[in-house]
Design an enzyme around this catalytic site. Structure first.
Site, PDB file in Angstrom:
ATOM      1  N   ASP A 296      51.107  44.732 -21.914  1.00 53.29           N
ATOM      2  CA  ASP A 296      50.660  43.846 -22.977  1.00 53.29           C
ATOM      3  C   ASP A 296      51.392  44.283 -24.245  1.00 53.29           C
ATOM      4  O   ASP A 296      51.377  45.462 -24.592  1.00 53.29           O
ATOM      5  CB  ASP A 296      49.150  43.970 -23.175  1.00 53.29           C
ATOM      6  CG  ASP A 296      48.653  43.098 -24.297  1.00 53.29           C
ATOM      7  OD1 ASP A 296      48.756  41.876 -24.178  1.00 53.29           O
ATOM      8  OD2 ASP A 296      48.173  43.645 -25.307  1.00 53.29           O
TER       9      ASP A 296
ATOM     10  N   ASP B  31      45.333  47.554 -24.219  1.00 53.77           N
ATOM     11  CA  ASP B  31      44.419  48.286 -25.097  1.00 53.77           C
ATOM     12  C   ASP B  31      43.312  47.424 -25.702  1.00 53.77           C
ATOM     13  O   ASP B  31      42.478  47.930 -26.438  1.00 53.77           O
ATOM     14  CB  ASP B  31      45.199  48.944 -26.242  1.00 53.77           C
ATOM     15  CG  ASP B  31      45.779  47.932 -27.224  1.00 53.77           C
ATOM     16  OD1 ASP B  31      45.911  46.751 -26.838  1.00 53.77           O
ATOM     17  OD2 ASP B  31      46.098  48.317 -28.360  1.00 53.77           O
TER      18      ASP B  31
END
Length: 366
Positions: free
Chosen positions: A44, A260
């Site tokens: 990501d 995250d």
């Protein structure tokens, strides 16, 4: 505890200790096993490959009176135009102040740095992955991606500048008020210090690297080129990250996902190996099988290397322990080996297991 359990425990203890020192927390033995067979690492983008602290770099105001069609705020000449620009930026920042999204916070910081008035908005509605709208000073303000704004009004007057910014790897946010186009902001999020080197290291290890982002494809491609990433998943809505992981798995790939955020949690759980950045949300950390405390993508490289080293140490320990027993005991039993030597050999097998496990602490991970 059996000899084999002791052998496993010593190697795992060595790997766990080194991991703790490096800020790499491996939650289970299953994570070590899954790491051995990975094919693809999905990153990501925000907060893993990039700093996660975007900043506004450019602003375009195409509809101010007595000005040319496309000017930077820094180039505004008249006091009237500057006041109009400040009013516009203040309205955009006021609406964005209700959002915790990194891009929204970048706009708010930008407005605060320019000492603009930020007021509480009303009737705020967030459209996930697209933008936000609400009332500021009784005006209907709408801020978001070019595609989101173009759903209701034309943005052709900004198209050239938007293409230019996206080609530079910047995220573009467009604003409108009461159905009229106001302008656009370009926002950049710098790559983490060791991101490019980490991508190259993962490729050398035989892993495919894919960047997952909600950015426009042109923006994503520019960032990927800078980092040396060949494959991207662009314009991915927050809720679609899980489907991205499933799609790669459907191709027969064994997938690790690095993220995250809260919206990364389903993807972290679905992946064959979930790697959570310790600077992220509690939900993401809980979902990850490996947690990286501090640092950036270089910790992903180190974590993969560490789990491989630990598994290799376990196999080596088992080999040497059983080698001594299989060879020395039969020879001693038939009188071809002095029992004292056989006993020393068995003791030496235990010493070799410990020394081999200790080697993990000094192995090169970076």
């Amino acid at each position: 505890m059996t000899d084999s359990q002791l052998i496993l425990s010593i190697a795992i203890l060595g790997g766990t200790g080194r991991g703790a020192r490096e800020g790499i927390l491996i939650k289970s033995g299953e994570a070590r096993e899954r790491n051995r067979h990975l094919d693809v690492i999905l990153f990501d983008k925000t907060g893993t490959l990039t700093q996660g602290k975007p900043v506004v770099t450019d602003s375009s105001i195409p509809l101010l009176p007595n000005l040319s069609a496309d000017l930077s705020v820094k180039a505004l000449a008249s006091a009237e135009a500057l006041a109009k620009a400040e009013e516009w930026l203040g309205e955009v920042a006021s609406l964005e102040s209700s959002s915790e999204h990194p891009l929204a916070q970048a706009i708010v910081r930008y407005a605060s740095e320019h000492k603009l008035v930020i007021q509480p908005p009303q009737e705020v509605k967030a459209i996930v992955g697209k933008g936000i709208e609400g009332l500021v000073n009784g005006k209907r303000v709408r801020v978001g991606s070019p595609a989101f704004i173009s759903e209701t009004i034309s943005i052709d007057s900004l198209r050239a500048r938007i293409d230019e910014w996206q080609g530079d790897g910047k995220t573009v946010v467009v604003a409108a008020v009461d159905g009229q186009l106001l302008g656009a902001l370009a926002i950049a999020d710098a790559p983490k210090e060791h991101a490019k080197e980490s991508v190259a290291a993962l490729k050398r290890m035989g892993r495919e690297v894919v960047m997952v982002t909600g950015d426009h494809r042109r923006t994503a491609e520019a960032i990927a080129r800078e980092l040396g990433i060949d494959q991207i998943e662009a314009e991915v809505l927050p809720g679609a990250k899980l489907e991205v992981v499933k799609r790669w798995q459907a191709l027969g790939k064994r997938v690790a996902y690095v993220g995250d955020g809260i919206n990364d949690a389903p993807a972290l759980t679905q992946a064959d190996l979930g790697i959570a950045m310790g600077s992220g949300t509690d939900v993401a950390i809980e979902a990850g099988q490996i947690v990286l405390v501090g640092g950036g993508p270089e910790k992903v490289v180190a974590g993969i290397k560490l789990t491989a080293l630990t598994y290799r140490a376990i196999k080596q320990n088992l080999f040497w322990a059983f080698f001594y027993n299989v060879v020395a005991i039969p020879l001693a039993a038939v009188g071809l080996l002095n029992p004292l030597i056989a006993s020393a050999a068995m003791a030496l097998s235990s010493v070799s297991v410990v020394l081999n496990s200790i080697r993990i602490k000094s192995a090169k991970l970076h």
